[in-house]
Scaffold this motif. Structure first.
Motif, PDB file in Angstrom:
ATOM      1  N   SER A 153       0.849  -1.192   0.000  1.00 25.88           N
ATOM      2  CA  SER A 153       0.000   0.000   0.000  1.00 25.88           C
ATOM      3  C   SER A 153       0.883   1.239   0.000  1.00 25.88           C
ATOM      4  CB  SER A 153      -0.934  -0.009   1.209  1.00 25.88           C
ATOM      5  OG  SER A 153      -0.200  -0.213   2.388  1.00 25.88           O
ATOM      6  N   PRO A 154       0.346   2.354  -0.460  1.00 21.51           N
ATOM      7  CA  PRO A 154       1.148   3.576  -0.486  1.00 21.51           C
ATOM      8  C   PRO A 154       1.565   3.985   0.938  1.00 21.51           C
ATOM      9  CG  PRO A 154      -1.012   3.919  -1.512  1.00 21.51           C
ATOM     10  CD  PRO A 154      -0.978   2.532  -0.958  1.00 21.51           C
ATOM     11  N   ALA A 155       2.646   4.697   1.012  1.00 25.11           N
ATOM     12  CA  ALA A 155       3.126   5.187   2.311  1.00 25.11           C
ATOM     13  C   ALA A 155       2.102   6.169   2.867  1.00 25.11           C
ATOM     14  CB  ALA A 155       4.484   5.855   2.130  1.00 25.11           C
ATOM     15  N   PRO A 156       1.925   6.178   4.194  1.00 31.77           N
ATOM     16  CA  PRO A 156       0.964   7.123   4.774  1.00 31.77           C
ATOM     17  C   PRO A 156       1.413   8.565   4.509  1.00 31.77           C
ATOM     18  CG  PRO A 156       2.104   5.841   6.483  1.00 31.77           C
ATOM     19  CD  PRO A 156       2.577   5.362   5.161  1.00 31.77           C
ATOM     20  N   GLN A 157       0.440   9.416   4.287  1.00 36.02           N
ATOM     21  CA  GLN A 157       0.714  10.822   4.013  1.00 36.02           C
ATOM     22  C   GLN A 157       0.561  11.620   5.311  1.00 36.02           C
ATOM     23  OE1 GLN A 157       1.784  11.900   0.977  1.00 36.02           O
ATOM     24  NE2 GLN A 157       1.792   9.715   0.487  1.00 36.02           N
ATOM     25  N   PRO A 158       1.406  12.625   5.510  1.00 32.19           N
ATOM     26  CA  PRO A 158       1.234  13.459   6.720  1.00 32.19           C
ATOM     27  C   PRO A 158      -0.064  14.250   6.621  1.00 32.19           C
ATOM     28  CG  PRO A 158       2.965  14.325   5.296  1.00 32.19           C
ATOM     29  CD  PRO A 158       2.508  13.040   4.702  1.00 32.19           C
ATOM     30  N   PRO A 159      -0.644  14.574   7.758  1.00 34.16           N
ATOM     31  CA  PRO A 159      -1.896  15.353   7.715  1.00 34.16           C
ATOM     32  C   PRO A 159      -1.671  16.709   7.056  1.00 34.16           C
ATOM     33  CG  PRO A 159      -1.132  15.019   9.995  1.00 34.16           C
ATOM     34  CD  PRO A 159      -0.185  14.291   9.085  1.00 34.16           C
ATOM     35  N   ALA A 160      -2.680  17.172   6.374  1.00 39.11           N
ATOM     36  CA  ALA A 160      -2.612  18.471   5.698  1.00 39.11           C
ATOM     37  C   ALA A 160      -2.535  19.572   6.745  1.00 39.11           C
ATOM     38  CB  ALA A 160      -3.807  18.670   4.793  1.00 39.11           C
TER      39      ALA A 160
END
Length: 123
Positions: A114-121
C-alpha cells in the motif's frame, strides 16, 4: 551495478536473455568465449591506464585481478573522466530498466503493497 553496466558495454550479449528468463540459475551459466575474455582484459587494461593505476597493480594481470580493483577504477573514472556513475540512471536505461521492472514484479507481486501514509494536511 557500475561493473555490470561497464561489462555490458564490453560484451553486450551478457544482457541478451529476456528479463523474465534472467534467473540466477540461468545467468550463472553464462560463459565467455576466448575473444570475449580478450576484449574484457583489454578493456580493463585501458580503463586502468586511463585511471592512472600503478603499472605494478594486479589489475593488469587477469589471473590475479579482483572485481574490487575494477570497481575502484570505475569510481576513479566516474570522478575524473565523467564516466557515467549514477546508478539510478543506469537502472533507467535499456536493458536494465526491463530487468528492474521484472525484479519489482517478482518481489512485490506476491505482496500487497500500500502507499506510504501521508502526513496530515496543514490547517
Amino acid at each position: 551495478m557500475r561493473q555490470l553496466s561497464w561489462l555490458h558495454g564490453v560484451v553486450p550479449r551478457i544482457m541478451e536473455t529476456p528479463a523474465a528468463e534472467a534467473t540466477a540459475e540461468k545467468t550463472s551459466t553464462i560463459k565467455f568465449t576466448d575473444d570475449e575474455r580478450k576484449a574484457i582484459d583489454e578493456a580493463v587494461t585501458a580503463a586502468a591506464i586511463l585511471a592512472k593505476v600503478d603499472i605494478e597493480d594486479r589489475i593488469y594481470w587477469p589471473k590475479t585481478a579482483r572485481t574490487s580493483g575494477l570497481r575502484d577504477v570505475l569510481c576513479t573514472l566516474a570522478v575524473d573522466h565523467d564516466l557515467p556513475s549514477n546508478v539510478g540512471q543506469m537502472l533507467q536505461s535499456p536493458p536494465f530498466e526491463e530487468r528492474m521492472k521484472e525484479a519489482k514484479a517478482r518481489i512485490y507481486g506476491p505482496y500487497e503493497v500500500s502507499p506510504a501514509p501521508q502526513p496530515p494536511a496543514a490547517s
